[in-house]
Design an enzyme around this catalytic site. Structure first.
Site, short mmCIF file in Angstrom:
data_model
loop_
_atom_site.label_atom_id
_atom_site.label_comp_id
_atom_site.label_asym_id
_atom_site.label_seq_id
_atom_site.Cartn_x
_atom_site.Cartn_y
_atom_site.Cartn_z
N GLU A 57 -28.19 25.00 51.70
CA GLU A 57 -29.09 24.54 51.85
C GLU A 57 -29.90 26.08 52.56
OE1 GLU A 57 -28.63 21.50 54.17
OE2 GLU A 57 -27.91 20.27 52.62
N HIS A 82 -32.17 17.01 52.28
CA HIS A 82 -31.39 16.42 54.01
C HIS A 82 -32.46 15.36 54.55
CE1 HIS A 82 -28.55 18.28 56.57
NE2 HIS A 82 -28.55 17.47 56.78
#
Length: 525
Positions: free
Chosen positions: A260, A278
């Site tokens: 990420e 997220h």
């Protein structure tokens, strides 16, 4: 005044709570690792979210750091072994965003079941493809929980409210807890074979990494739908893509990815795949909650010693800390005493609490014993890293409780097993506050353990105390306290003397030369 750095963006209430609790705080966000290393040395605490990476190098530069607080549940951006070795407490807020994350998992489950993102995009594009988006009901479907902890249990509760059948795989889930939750405890292979929906709620560890591997995905029921709002890396993403393309996996919704931010990913554009950036903890309520909680926890630790939601040291509430403080002081002194007196490799350390001491939280007492014991060999040992260092050295640590009272209302006994045999010391609290040694290697003796001391084993014979006093007087050493014990008349006697000045090797040699002396050692507390 303790000083804390907030290095990631956090609700302003966090800084206000620190200031209200008497903790100085700086809010400096967006720093590079090099910039953070240059300033971290002046702070006692570091409050972070997910952006700051607390590496071994950062910890080495943090010469005054006592606590790292992660506002959120995931701490894979903190090198916990390095923090433990450094003696730094690592805290998180495992419950502040639990409801938010659980609700996001349920939302993604609904989105998969009814193909909501695709239906929305199609409708807003001017189409009316009612027959294209044939969904499935959640009622009577089987939900498989991988991980049945705090968030998983909330998801289970919501799913049961939707009249789903819930099966759960979690090695730490007891049958009693499963019954209380209303779920069926199963092995992983059973879950994979039975679940219509699978949702993951487990941390990323060596044991859980790729728990939905290509092999395990192949064991799932055809048409399964998979949701992950926990941690990236729990699913083999390449294998998941193949499953979606083949139709074996009917749909997948990921809020987290192995790498990420996931601005490009092979799964993007795959049919029946939903992704969010997220967002599990991203609600107004959750952001405020975790900021408040981490500030309160860190302030408690820095001002009162209370420890909550720590990942590398036993929890110790602000209410427990005052009651435990004298017991921990006693435990640390006993550990220090036996550490200074025991010789040879230490194979085992046993901590036996009796009476009132047995009713207390034992983990801080055990940590205090180990800290005192290991501090003989290192001046960087504290309660945080002592259990870590003991384990690293291969020491077996035993914890024993006896709630009945013996000769004392409360007693702590520390025993060590060495190549020369087992030796033990015991102590109690006078007036529930003052630590006092009451037994030394099987000999009854009452002594304070403080400052510079001499430990002497001698033959119990007339005239010895006079000769010892003369020798100390000639050396210009003043005796503070004098404690004597013996097992029987004419046998061996044990002396513990506190003196006003540090005991040097010349004085030890002079005492050792006295007739009848068998052992003499300098001690320091």
């Amino acid at each position: 005044m303790p000083k804390v750095l907030i290095s990631d963006k956090m609700d302003p209430l966090a800084a206000q709570i620190f200031r209200n609790r008497g903790v100085e705080v700086d809010e400096i966000t967006g720093k590079t690792p090099e910039e953070l290393m240059a300033i971290i040395g002046k702070y006692d605490g570091l409050a972070i979210r997910s952006s700051t990476k607390v590496t071994k190098e950062i910890l080495e530069a943090a010469t005054n750091l006592k606590v790292v607080g992660r506002a959120g549940i995931g701490v894979d951006n903190v090198d916990i072994p390095a923090a433990s070795a450094k003696g730094v407490v690592v805290m998180n807020t495992p419950f502040g965003n639990s409801i938010t994350t659980a609700e996001h998992a349920i939302a993604l489950m609904f989105a998969l079941a009814r193909q909501l993102p695709e239906a929305d995009a199609s409708t807003q594009a001017g189409k009316w493809e009612k027959n294209r988006f044939m969904g499935v009901e959640l009622t009577a479907k089987t939900l498989g929980l991988i991980g049945a902890g705090n968030i998983g249990s909330i998801v289970a509760d919501r799913a049961l409210g939707l009249r789903m059948k819930v099966v759960a795989y979690d090695p730490f889930l007891t049958p009693e807890r499963a019954l209380e939750m209303g779920v069926e405890k199963v092995e992983l292979d059973q879950l994979l074979a039975r679940a219509d929906f699978i949702t993951l709620h487990t941390p990323l560890t060596d044991q859980t990494r790729n728990i939905l591997s290509a092999e395990n995905l192949a064991k799932t029921k055809k048409g399964v739908r998979i949701i992950n709002c926990a941690r990236g890396g729990l699913i083999d993403e390449a294998a998941l893509k193949k499953g979606l393309e083949s139709g074996h996996v009917a749909g997948a919704a990921l809020d987290v990815f192995a790498v990420e931010p996931a601005k490009e990913h092979p799964l993007f554009g795959t049919p029946n795949f939903i992704s969010t950036p997220h967002l599990g903890a991203s609600t107004t309520e959750a952001q405020v909650n975790v900021a408040i909680q981490i500030a309160e926890q860190m302030a408690d630790y820095l001002t009162t010693g209370g420890i909550t939601n720590a990942l590398n040291v036993p929890s110790l509430s602000a209410e427990e800390a005052p009651r435990l403080k004298p017991y921990m002081a006693l435990a640390e002194k006993l550990g220090s005493l036996v550490g200074q007196l025991a010789h040879g490799g230490i194979a085992r350390v046993s901590i036996h609490s009796e009476g009132a001491a047995a009713e207390l939280n034992q983990k801080p007492i055990v940590s205090a014993v180990l800290a005192g014991f290991l501090r003989v060999h290192s001046d960087t040992v504290n309660m945080v890293n002592a259990p870590f260092l003991a384990k690293e050295r291969g020491m077996e640590v035993r914890e024993i409780r006896t709630e009945r009272e013996g000769d004392y209302h409360s007693l702590i006994r520390v025993s060590v097993k060495t190549g020369a045999g087992e030796r033990s010391v015991a102590g109690t609290l006078f007036g529930d506050a003052a630590p006092r040694l009451v037994e030394l290697f099987g000999v009854k003796v009452e002594a304070d353990l403080a400052g510079d001391m001499l430990y002497i084993v001698n033959e119990d014979a007339p005239g010895f105390i006079g000769r010892l006093g003369t020798a100390l007087g000639e050396a210009g050493v003043n005796i503070g306290t004098f404690h004597l014990g013996r097992q029987s008349a004419g046998g061996e006697a044990v002396l513990l003397l506190s003196v006003d000045d540090p005991v040097g090797p010349d004085l030890v040699a002079a005492v050792r030369a006295l007739p009848g002396v068998k052992t003499v050692m300098a001690l320091k507390f």
